[in-house]
Design an enzyme around this catalytic site. Structure first.
Site, PDB file in Angstrom:
ATOM      1  CB  THR A  71      49.273  45.219  45.417  1.00  0.00           C
ATOM      2  OG1 THR A  71      50.087  46.299  45.849  1.00  0.00           O
ATOM      3  CG2 THR A  71      48.169  45.772  44.535  1.00  0.00           C
ATOM      4  CG  PHE A  74      47.127  42.510  41.294  1.00  0.00           C
ATOM      5  CD1 PHE A  74      47.293  43.473  40.313  1.00  0.00           C
ATOM      6  CD2 PHE A  74      48.111  42.379  42.267  1.00  0.00           C
ATOM      7  CE1 PHE A  74      48.417  44.293  40.296  1.00  0.00           C
ATOM      8  CE2 PHE A  74      49.233  43.190  42.266  1.00  0.00           C
ATOM      9  CZ  PHE A  74      49.388  44.150  41.275  1.00  0.00           C
TER      10      PHE A  74
END
Ligand code: PEP
Ligand code: MN
Length: 682
Positions: free
Chosen positions: A279, A281
């Site tokens: 992921t 960020f």
């Protein structure tokens, strides 16, 4: 047996000693690396020296060979070591300081301790000396607000995942927030299935998790036919939930760290569809942060291209022209504009770099909305490669290390050049006329657009009868004030949102886009949800916070000339809107105050040809507010068309004498019809 055990014990001790030495040496190496960056910084030297890094690897591999260590093994380890040192050195140049005096970094995240946002933030700020405090918020919107309000220094938001894709909610927030992206962190997400005390995989009937976690583990979940999935606000919260419920048939999908934190067991590891599950960020703060040019950086922006054929291709070809590498292009629908898209774009480049500045300037010509989200150090650190030296003892230059061709005009302007007070509004910046499309209506270019309606929305009946009249006689846009800027506080102030609901309904019924005035920055977002065009009135032409607020909005804005403002001031006011990202500005000449008292104002018709030379923005004439008398509106409307305005805005009313505002200048319906007939002959 006894002897063998003893042997293992002493061997293990020896290994432990070596490990301890390794750790100490790594720490020592880090310290030296920090000293190196201090010297490099003083001498203005680049941070990366890839030739040195390659030489270092070669040397290590040569030594390794003598000790029977293969090059693959050593490259892998030293890649990590070099990577750590590069990160450390970059952090030295690019530190993230708290804004408060206490020296504490306050980080807003969605979720609680143990959530992926929390883990990614900890990784991102790992090299910081300051104490970290987390503000745990329920929604992404709350996270952004916490930083906007100054409660927190940084917002850490997930933007995309390698399995489940972009996080739409965060993309939409980036469009509206005033925060800037100042950093990014790529975090490897390792989802586990977690259970409490007596639970096991076969006992589970219910699994709690965040919808992102569920989507990234969809294959694993599909193989559990008897399990119901319940979405929870974040992954760590779902672990908390099963701990509280203490039911062996309940499971949660979250990180190993979250399981450890709540002291529960892991039933299954690595349950994501793809084992390489990352992921990305974004780290955002209130102010943008310049990135040292020696650090590889990325810039993110959001744009909507103009309503002209091929404008997306034109926009993207700017990147090709400047040899700038785009790393991401994502599109999202524009709220309130069906079938239209906003494009989110990441590219390799730094806002401090004059080439990038030139690129963005040129990109602006093809966009109707352009917002720079921020420049930040890129986490894609180029890997040091193990390369064999050529005969001359030199490494062959890499293809992409070749110097880029110089682009003319990308040098920073000399200090002595007198800066222009407005740029984006000027013809020099954009020679072609700006064309604004509102639903099917085109404003600008060779079009002549009629905006008509009452001064104020007064009732359902009044605005519906105006809308019907406008439609029947060929006006393209319906006007109606809901928030009125009245000279006297005792005069009718408008019906507010109640009026706007009526105006919106009338526009929908008669298929007319609507325009209404905004008086204050905090109204902009709500009014933009309902109105197709926002009007900034004459009295607010230099209300700079209002100009900035409409500049951040994606609706076209009609900016009326202040009653005592010069054209230069009008164009500078437009520049305020344009420079915030919104490139859809319509100018309106509505008469200025002169020594003449026979008319309400004096219509400055000479402004039209002058403005058309100075700017690419469309210009509308408002004869109603200029002259203030209904009987003299028609000749001025015709004159406006003759001098080359892109349209007019007039006020009319079913019963002008009873109008709650500006009764003297409102046309009767028969006069409006006459005006439309006359205009069609020009
Ligand atoms: C209006 O158009 O409703 C208005 C108030 O006009 P101005 O801002 O030009 O006075
Ligand atoms: Mn009016």
């Amino acid at each position: 047996m006894e002897k063998k055990n003893k042997n293992i014990k002493s061997l293990r001790e020896a290994i432990n000693n070596i490990d301890e030495k390794l750790v100490k040496l790594l720490a020592e190496r880090r310290k030296l690396s920090k000293e190196v960056v201090i010297v490099k910084d003083k001498d203005g030297k680049p941070i990366r020296d890839q030739q040195r890094e390659t030489e270092l690897l070669n040397k290590i591999i040569a030594i390794g060979k003598k000790h029977n260590l293969d090059s693959h093994f050593l490259t892998k380890i030293f890649y990590e070591i070099i990577d750590d040192s590069v990160r450390l050195q970059q952090k030295y140049l690019q530190n993230y300081k708290p804004e408060n005096e206490a020296g504490i970094l306050r980080i807003a995240i969605q979720g609680i301790e143990g959530s992926y946002s929390h883990l990614a933030s900890t990784q991102f700020f790992a090299h910081n000396q300051e104490e970290l405090i987390f503000l745990n918020k329920e929604t992404f919107n709350d996270v952004v607000e916490a930083v906007e309000k100054g409660e927190a220094d940084y917002a850490v938001l997930p933007i995309e995942n390698t399995t489940s894709g972009g996080i739409n909610e965060v993309y939409d927030l980036l469009l509206h927030t005033t925060l800037s992206i100042v950093g990014e962190e790529k975090f490897q997400v390792k989802h586990c299935l977690i259970g409490t005390g007596g639970s096991s995989l076969s006992k589970l009937t219910k699994i709690f998790t965040h919808y992102q976690g569920a989507s990234q583990c969809s294959k694993f979940i599909a193989a559990l036919p008897n399990c119901e999935i319940t979405f929870y606000s974040d992954t760590a919260m779902s672990v908390k939930k099963i701990v509280e419920e203490n039911n062996p048939s309940y499971g949660a999908i979250a990180s190993e760290e979250a399981a450890n934190l709540f002291n529960v067991k892991i039933l299954e590891r690595n349950i994501a569809n793809q084992s390489e599950n990352y992921t990305r960020f974004l780290v955002c703060s209130r102010k943008p942060k310049d990135v040292d040019l020696r650090i590889p950086a990325k810039t993110s922006l959001v744009m909507a291209t103009s309503h002209t054929p091929g404008s997306l291709v034109d926009a993207l070809s700017v990147f090709q022209k400047y040899h700038v590498n785009m790393t991401k292009l994502e599109s999202r629908p524009i709220l309130g504009n069906p079938w239209e898209e906003m494009f989110y774009l990441d590219f390799e480049g730094n806002m401090v770099d004059p080439v990038v500045r030139k690129l963005l300037e040129e990109l602006g010509r093809y966009t109707r909305f352009l917002k720079i989200l921020g420049t930040y150090p890129s986490k894609d650190i180029i890997k040091t490669e193990y390369k064999v030296f050529n005969d001359a003892g030199k490494i062959e230059p890499e293809e992409n290390a070749k110097s880029k061709p110089e682009i003319p005009g990308t040098k920073l302007p000399e200090k002595s050049q007198k800066p222009k007070s407005y740029k984006l509004a000027s013809r020099e910046y954009k020679p072609d006329d700006t064309i604004i499309k509102v639903r099917d209506i085109i404003i600008g270019g060779d079009n002549f657009t009629v905006i008509a309606g009452p001064c104020s929305v007064e009732s359902h009946e009044q605005i519906f009868s105006c809308a019907q009249e406008a439609k029947e006689y060929g006006a393209q846009i319906l006007r109606g004030g809901c928030f009125k800027p009245r000279t006297s506080p005792y005069s009718f102030q408008g019906l507010g949102f109640e009026g706007l609901n009526e105006l919106e309904a009338a526009g929908k019924t008669y298929d007319l886009p609507i325009i209404t005035e905004v008086l204050a920055p905090d109204q902009v977002e709500a009014i933009a949800r309902q109105a197709d065009i926002l009007q900034v009135g004459a009295r607010n032409m230099q209300n700079f916070s209002l100009l900035k607020a409409v500049g951040r909005c994606h609706r076209p804005v009609m900016l009326k000339r202040g009653m005592m403002s010069s054209l230069d001031e009008l164009l500078n006011a437009a520049e305020y809107i344009l420079s915030q990202g919104n490139r859809q500005v319509i100018l309106c000449e509505r008469g200025i105050r002169t020594f003449e008292t026979a008319t309400r104002n004096t219509l400055d018709l000479s402004a039209i040809p002058v403005l058309k030379e100075l700017t690419h923005l469309p210009i509308i004439v408002d004869p109603s507010h200029a002259i203030g008398q209904r009987d003299k509106v028609i000749p001025l409307a015709k004159a406006a068309k003759v001098v080359g305005a892109h349209g007019i805005m007039v006020e009319f009313h079913p019963e002008p004498e009873k109008a709650l505002s500006d009764p003297d200048q409102a046309l009767r319906f028969d006069q409006f019809e006459e005006m439309m007939r006359d205009l069609s002959k020009i």
